[in-house]
Design an enzyme around this catalytic site. Sequence first.
Site, PDB file in Angstrom:
ATOM      1  N   GLY A  72     -14.499-131.595  29.652  1.00 49.11           N
ATOM      2  CA  GLY A  72     -15.697-132.765  29.666  1.00 49.11           C
ATOM      3  C   GLY A  72     -15.042-133.943  30.044  1.00 49.11           C
ATOM      4  CG  ASN A 153     -23.426-138.914  24.743  1.00 49.18           C
ATOM      5  OD1 ASN A 153     -23.587-139.075  25.542  1.00 49.18           O
ATOM      6  ND2 ASN A 153     -22.101-138.644  23.457  1.00 49.18           N
ATOM      7  CD  GLN A 181     -24.133-133.567  24.334  1.00 41.65           C
ATOM      8  OE1 GLN A 181     -24.501-132.385  23.516  1.00 41.65           O
ATOM      9  NE2 GLN A 181     -22.386-133.649  23.791  1.00 41.65           N
ATOM     10  CB  SER A 201     -17.059-129.556  27.683  1.00 43.36           C
ATOM     11  OG  SER A 201     -16.127-129.347  26.559  1.00 43.36           O
ATOM     12  CG  HIS A 203     -15.833-128.522  22.710  1.00 46.73           C
ATOM     13  ND1 HIS A 203     -16.505-129.840  21.566  1.00 46.73           N
ATOM     14  CD2 HIS A 203     -15.714-129.035  23.680  1.00 46.73           C
ATOM     15  CE1 HIS A 203     -16.453-130.420  21.870  1.00 46.73           C
ATOM     16  NE2 HIS A 203     -15.777-130.256  23.538  1.00 46.73           N
ATOM     17  CB  THR A 239      -0.054-121.859  33.247  1.00 45.62           C
ATOM     18  OG1 THR A 239       0.934-122.763  33.648  1.00 45.62           O
ATOM     19  CG2 THR A 239      -0.578-120.783  32.840  1.00 45.62           C
ATOM     20  CB  CYS A 326     -15.878-141.893  21.429  1.00 47.01           C
ATOM     21  SG  CYS A 326     -15.616-140.078  22.141  1.00 47.01           S
TER      22      CYS A 326
END
Length: 382
Positions: A72, A153, A181, A201, A203, A239, A326
């Site tokens: 994200g 979030n 989210q 994202s 995860h 990659t 964070c």
Amino acid sequence: MTTPIYADNAATTRLDPAVLEAMMPFLQDDYGNASGLYRAGRRARKAVENARQTIASVFHAAPSEIFFTSGGTESDNWALKGTLHKLAAKGKRHLITDVIEHPAVLRSADALEKEGFSVTRLPVDHLGRVNPADVQNALREDTALVSVMTANNEVGTLQPIRAIGSLCRQAGVLFHTDAVQAAGILPLPADTLPIDMFSLSAHKFHGPKGIGLLYARRSFIPASFLDGGKQENNHRAGTENTAAIVGMAKALQLAEAHRDEQAARMRSIRNFLAEELKKIPGARRNGDPVDCLPGILNFSFESIDGESLLFALDLAGLAASSGSACTSASIEPSHVLLAMGVPYAIAHGSLRLSLSKYNTMEEAAEIVRIIRNAVEDQRGVR
Ligand code: PLP
């Protein structure tokens, strides 16, 4: 000690075992570089392109509109900086965003401002909502991009992205939304939503960490900011992380297949928690109780220090957060709650519970017991 209860799914989620299973062949046997011209490389390429196809169909998009990134944060940085840098040549040097975005957007906006771009940061109301009329009033001749998140979030509030996107379209301005989210929980049909770019994202929906994507409508792809190889159609060098890409597609497919039933389950657990927690004296719910994600619940407790509360909860076997991952390590109260007008002292005693498909009603009853005891202990009334 019994198994701890995990209620910090907005920070990250547990990998689904079916996702791990889908990833394993690309970590062990088919580990070739997707650019390789030998068999292992061709297999990796096929897996990456199949994953792109799967993801594109979930979002009613074309595979060429899906760009894999490291998550994200990278997608948000790319959307904001890449768009402003590309459109600066056309004299478009103005960005509109709001004050409760994730730091990936807020700090990107700060960085652009330091480079000389102009940024408007819109306020939110007491529920954490951006008013589309404010977006309309902030639009200028030189506006390049509007970036407003799909769902917050920390408090789970949903933004009126359809209305904001329509305004942007009428004005001929690009619209990006941070859907980190929301992805896997709310539908994001790119063919009917007035959105030019969105970030997500893996995860956050039981996929692996370190993989995400930027959806960019065919008509506009932001300038690349990584110099290197020609991957992702020459737009994002590096990659391809084959196993993670395959895992993200599998996680998204699973989330999509069970979306309604999982959202309903999370909503009923969340509603139970909300009803029970509001019985604690001095408790206050933050965020929009109606237009919100099904799995996020944010509460403040008067005369409680959020940080000490989190430690007490951890000791009692509950993993929760005071806000975004964070900010939960800092003692500053959440910028989101302060922007919503929550008084400083009350914002300091805030707690975010965030659920996933793995949480149960039995856990919910235990969560209430643990929180009630911890609050009473801190107030010295137990
Ligand atoms: N945007 C939002 C709304 C988030 O909640 C997060 C993660 O907490 C991010 C962006 C950053 O995503 P990532 O952890 O994949 O870099």
